[in-house]
Design a protein around this motif. Structure first.
Motif: not given
Length: 324
Positions: A28-32, A102-107, A114-126
């Motif tokens: 049961r991950p604590r993140h999406p 990915g439990a050890d992956d800490d974002p 810093a870039h709108p495309l990266v921001a949008e991809a991050h928003r769509r793929h939390p």
């Protein structure tokens, strides 16, 4: 006497293995979590004998420190992951499951803005996470096999050697699957088998030489304090350069900053997605500089964005400079 009609296998493969009752758990991950997006990057092509996806289940065969294991993973309600494992390494595989997911992956601290495309991809793929296998030598071998050749060649060589010299995966797998050879098994693959599998002599020699020091490499990499320390360990091996080191660190350790400098496609892709034009390795590193420490995460997001450079013509055999 020549045996050209015989299959190149060093151990017997039971075509109808007996399946013991699996060990089971629920993570049961604590993140999406997008299970397929985090686990399937470990696959070496569609025909990989160590991984399969069928009917909503991801199957993974591995050579754990306790022996072969097969994992069957299914995404459940609420982002939970239901897992079953077979084989001597089943308990190890289940214990390692959170890291694989990915439990050890800490974002923390990642600034997508810093870039709108990266921001949008991050928003769509939390739910994007970078998993790790903690299986250093298998990651190193697969990266060496992928040096200086097309993906089709590399995946074919991996598939043949693992099927010939690996061990039949335990459990009711949807197709015949195999755990990779032991470190000693990699060392003992004969030269003619590498050739028959389609691998070039420089790569096969690098694998065999690495296998002679395999246990020491694994211990040193696992105990290294950081990514730079692992980089020094891997690149100290003859035939292993920065591309192979980065690929190994991504797979085995989930390195969020590793960049596979020297890749035939990566710089072109990063440049096109971020600027609309191709760049070389130096240009790619300059573009990724605002995300130092999280550059692999940005690369994953750029691929997740779905933006692709239009094909310019028929595929050609790439003149690759990885690890030269």
């Amino acid at each position: 006497m020549r045996s050209t009609g015989m299959r190149a296998r060093s151990v017997p493969h039971d075509s109808r293995p007996v399946h013991a009752r699996p060990r089971e758990t629920e993570y049961r991950p604590r993140h999406p979590l997008d299970l397929a997006r985090v686990v399937l990057p470990q696959r070496h092509g569609a025909g990989d004998p160590t991984m399969a996806a069928a009917n909503g289940v991801i199957w993974r065969a591995s050579r754990t420190p306790d022996g072969p294991a097969t994992l069957a993973l299914r995404a459940g309600a609420g982002g939970h992951v239901r897992a079953a494992a077979w084989g001597p390494g089943a308990e190890w595989a289940l214990d390692q499951l959170p890291a694989l997911c990915g439990a050890d992956d800490d974002p923390t601290g990642f600034d997508a803005g810093a870039h709108p495309l990266v921001a949008e991809a991050h928003r769509r793929h939390p739910d994007l996470r970078i998993g790790r296998t903690d299986l250093v030598f298998d990651a190193l071998v697969s990266a060496i096999i992928e040096q200086k050749v097309t993906g089709m060649q590399a995946f074919g060589a991996w598939r043949r050697i693992v099927a010939w010299y690996g061990e039949r995966a335990p459990g009711p797998t949807p197709k015949p699957m195999f755990a990779p050879p032991t470190i000693e098994g990699w060392r003992r693959v004969p030269s003619w088998a590498w050739h028959r599998a389609g691998l070039e002599p420089p790569q096969s020699r690098t694998i065999v030489e690495a296998a002679r020091r395999g246990d020491a490499i694994v211990r040193a990499a696992a105990s290294a304090p950081d990514a730079d320390g692992r980089e020094r360990i891997f690149t100290s091996l003859r035939g292993v350069g920065v591309w192979t080191s980065a690929e190994t660190r991504i797979r085995a350790f989930g390195d969020p900053d590793a960049v596979s400098v020297g890749d035939y496609h990566l710089a072109h892709h990063v440049g096109f997605v971020l600027t609309g034009s191709r760049v070389d390795d130096d240009g790619m590193l300059e573009l990724l500089a605002p995300w130092a420490g999280q550059r692999q995460r940005v690369i994953r997001l750029l691929y997740a964005s779905g933006i692709q450079e239009p094909r310019r013509g028929p595929r050609m055999h790439p003149e690759d400079h990885r690890d030269r």
